[in-house]
Motif scaffolding. Sequence first.
Motif, PDB file in Angstrom:
ATOM      1  N   LEU A 178       0.821  -1.207   0.000  1.00  0.00           N
ATOM      2  CA  LEU A 178       0.000   0.000   0.000  1.00  0.00           C
ATOM      3  C   LEU A 178       0.859   1.263   0.000  1.00  0.00           C
ATOM      4  N   PRO A 179       0.411   2.329  -0.683  1.00  0.00           N
ATOM      5  CA  PRO A 179       1.222   3.546  -0.802  1.00  0.00           C
ATOM      6  C   PRO A 179       1.672   4.122   0.536  1.00  0.00           C
ATOM      7  N   ALA A 180       0.835   4.023   1.569  1.00  0.00           N
ATOM      8  CA  ALA A 180       1.185   4.601   2.867  1.00  0.00           C
ATOM      9  C   ALA A 180       2.396   3.938   3.499  1.00  0.00           C
ATOM     10  N   ARG A 181       2.771   2.749   3.003  1.00  0.00           N
ATOM     11  CA  ARG A 181       3.850   2.002   3.648  1.00  0.00           C
ATOM     12  C   ARG A 181       5.069   1.771   2.750  1.00  0.00           C
ATOM     13  N   VAL A 182       4.986   2.158   1.502  1.00  0.00           N
ATOM     14  CA  VAL A 182       6.045   1.809   0.552  1.00  0.00           C
ATOM     15  C   VAL A 182       7.425   2.276   1.022  1.00  0.00           C
ATOM     16  N   ARG A 183       7.505   3.496   1.577  1.00  0.00           N
ATOM     17  CA  ARG A 183       8.817   4.063   1.934  1.00  0.00           C
ATOM     18  C   ARG A 183       9.438   3.407   3.166  1.00  0.00           C
ATOM     19  N   GLU A 184       8.667   2.642   3.921  1.00  0.00           N
ATOM     20  CA  GLU A 184       9.226   1.994   5.107  1.00  0.00           C
ATOM     21  C   GLU A 184      10.423   1.112   4.754  1.00  0.00           C
ATOM     22  N   THR A 185      10.324   0.408   3.629  1.00  0.00           N
ATOM     23  CA  THR A 185      11.415  -0.497   3.277  1.00  0.00           C
ATOM     24  C   THR A 185      12.703   0.259   2.943  1.00  0.00           C
ATOM     25  N   SER A 186      12.584   1.523   2.515  1.00  0.00           N
ATOM     26  CA  SER A 186      13.808   2.285   2.244  1.00  0.00           C
ATOM     27  C   SER A 186      14.591   2.517   3.534  1.00  0.00           C
ATOM     28  N   LEU A 187      13.887   2.713   4.648  1.00  0.00           N
ATOM     29  CA  LEU A 187      14.567   2.911   5.927  1.00  0.00           C
ATOM     30  C   LEU A 187      15.151   1.598   6.435  1.00  0.00           C
ATOM     31  N   THR A 188      14.394   0.516   6.286  1.00  0.00           N
ATOM     32  CA  THR A 188      14.899  -0.795   6.690  1.00  0.00           C
ATOM     33  C   THR A 188      16.135  -1.159   5.878  1.00  0.00           C
ATOM     34  N   ASP A 189      16.049  -0.955   4.581  1.00  0.00           N
ATOM     35  CA  ASP A 189      17.166  -1.242   3.683  1.00  0.00           C
ATOM     36  C   ASP A 189      18.392  -0.433   4.084  1.00  0.00           C
ATOM     37  N   LEU A 190      18.173   0.838   4.379  1.00  0.00           N
ATOM     38  CA  LEU A 190      19.252   1.739   4.782  1.00  0.00           C
ATOM     39  C   LEU A 190      19.943   1.234   6.050  1.00  0.00           C
ATOM     40  N   ILE A 191      19.141   0.811   7.021  1.00  0.00           N
ATOM     41  CA  ILE A 191      19.698   0.331   8.292  1.00  0.00           C
ATOM     42  C   ILE A 191      20.548  -0.907   8.074  1.00  0.00           C
ATOM     43  N   TYR A 192      20.020  -1.883   7.335  1.00  0.00           N
ATOM     44  CA  TYR A 192      20.772  -3.119   7.132  1.00  0.00           C
ATOM     45  C   TYR A 192      22.026  -2.881   6.293  1.00  0.00           C
ATOM     46  N   ALA A 193      21.976  -1.902   5.410  1.00  0.00           N
ATOM     47  CA  ALA A 193      23.128  -1.646   4.541  1.00  0.00           C
ATOM     48  C   ALA A 193      24.234  -0.861   5.234  1.00  0.00           C
ATOM     49  N   HIS A 194      23.876   0.001   6.194  1.00  0.00           N
ATOM     50  CA  HIS A 194      24.867   0.958   6.692  1.00  0.00           C
ATOM     51  C   HIS A 194      25.102   0.922   8.200  1.00  0.00           C
ATOM     52  N   HIS A 195      24.277   0.219   8.977  1.00  0.00           N
ATOM     53  CA  HIS A 195      24.510   0.192  10.419  1.00  0.00           C
ATOM     54  C   HIS A 195      25.583  -0.847  10.742  1.00  0.00           C
ATOM     55  N   PRO A 196      26.548  -0.498  11.613  1.00  0.00           N
ATOM     56  CA  PRO A 196      27.635  -1.446  11.936  1.00  0.00           C
ATOM     57  C   PRO A 196      27.146  -2.772  12.512  1.00  0.00           C
ATOM     58  N   ARG A 197      25.975  -2.762  13.175  1.00  0.00           N
ATOM     59  CA  ARG A 197      25.460  -4.007  13.773  1.00  0.00           C
ATOM     60  C   ARG A 197      25.172  -5.065  12.712  1.00  0.00           C
ATOM     61  N   PHE A 198      24.925  -4.634  11.488  1.00  0.00           N
ATOM     62  CA  PHE A 198      24.543  -5.577  10.434  1.00  0.00           C
ATOM     63  C   PHE A 198      25.614  -5.707   9.355  1.00  0.00           C
ATOM     64  N   LEU A 199      26.822  -5.319   9.695  1.00  0.00           N
ATOM     65  CA  LEU A 199      27.936  -5.391   8.748  1.00  0.00           C
ATOM     66  C   LEU A 199      28.133  -6.836   8.285  1.00  0.00           C
ATOM     67  N   GLY A 200      28.137  -7.024   6.997  1.00  0.00           N
ATOM     68  CA  GLY A 200      28.390  -8.341   6.436  1.00  0.00           C
ATOM     69  C   GLY A 200      27.169  -9.220   6.290  1.00  0.00           C
ATOM     70  N   VAL A 201      25.996  -8.744   6.745  1.00  0.00           N
ATOM     71  CA  VAL A 201      24.784  -9.553   6.610  1.00  0.00           C
ATOM     72  C   VAL A 201      24.379  -9.637   5.139  1.00  0.00           C
ATOM     73  N   ARG A 202      24.090 -10.832   4.677  1.00  0.00           N
ATOM     74  CA  ARG A 202      23.691 -11.018   3.283  1.00  0.00           C
ATOM     75  C   ARG A 202      22.170 -10.984   3.168  1.00  0.00           C
TER      76      ARG A 202
END
Length: 402
Positions: A178-202
């Motif tokens: 749904l349009p109201a939620r589409v951008r949520e995944t951009s924040l999740t993606d950002l966290i997994y890609a750039h937060h040190p806690r998730f470094l190296g996670v595939r």
Amino acid sequence: MEAIPLGSNSEVGRLRTVILHRPGAELQRLTPRNNDTLLFDGLPWVAKAQEEHDAFAGLLASRGVEVLLLGDLLAQALASGAARMHGISAAVDPRRLGIPLAQELSAYLRTLEPDALAHVLMAGMTFDELPFASTEFSLVRRMHHDGDFVIDPLPNLLFTRDSSFWIGPRVAITSLALPARVRETSLTDLIYAHHPRFLGVRRAYESRSAPVEGGDVLLLAPGVVAVGVGERTTPAGAEALARSLFDDDLAHTVLAVPIAQERAQMHLDTVCTMVDADAVVMYPNIVDSLSAFTIHKVDGGGVKIDRAAPFVEAAADAMGIGKLRVIDTGLDPVTAEREQWDDGNNTLAVAPGVVVAYERNTETNTRLADSGIEVLPIAASELGTGRGGPRCMSCPAARDPL
């Protein structure tokens, strides 16, 4: 303290790490004019919702669970310049704002400190909150009311289950319908890609087209996944997920489970969740009618799809157990419908046979207890206004393997 290894192969292994989102300013953006569009059934009392959520997080911590808050993770990840560009580009839409205003807004957001930028990305921004005068160069600005959103808020961030889920040692980034939620995944993606806690996670699965939402995904057993297909997850999304999991050897069997395309049953976990390694709690009105198409991985990279069969039987067969224990809440139809609406079937397992549930669903909780399941009740007078229970509000990032 050494970081807990990330990953999960079930719904019920002892919970070690979980991602939650503490309700914040994004909920204060809800009004009677926009709450339907933003997928809330009412206007929550935000301070009370925060109090209830703090108690939820505190209960998990008291059980030895590492609680990570999405807002903190986001602010920490935004220390990265690449993460900042990622978040800003997802939030600022030139097609809606026009290029001049979009460029001016992006330039302003790049000046913000990580905490302030995280706040805007989650809570949104109205036109009257723009810190610069844009009326001379922007027709979009002139034609909008001050209270309109230049960046939409994300009140459904509360439900961290939907935008990602872990399977094996990998994380799957979903595609929200749904349009109201589409951008949520951009924040999740950002966290997994750039937060040190998730470094190296595939990554396990990344969809940019066919919708799949985490609330529809149940890890029934190691290698066995059920995917609800209904209002939020499409048949194409379920098939794409299955093929991706097969390709990465993360699953050998996927059950596609048709559910009603309606608000009350928006995800599979609103009618069925696992409470033990061999047991589910299920909405009684669908126990006999819920079916599943079983998708098998076959040699050579192909798949085989069985005819639809009763879900309970198909799940037990795929899990390699004689029978799936179903805790049918056994209630009269009115009470059953009320408690399903209030997320009585949406439980979060913290260990085999131990679940967190909303205290308001007294009949369902009694049936669980009578079946040998330990119920840890939490208050939810305000948390439930977005139609989501303890499972919806949690993304388990680490469980002990079964």
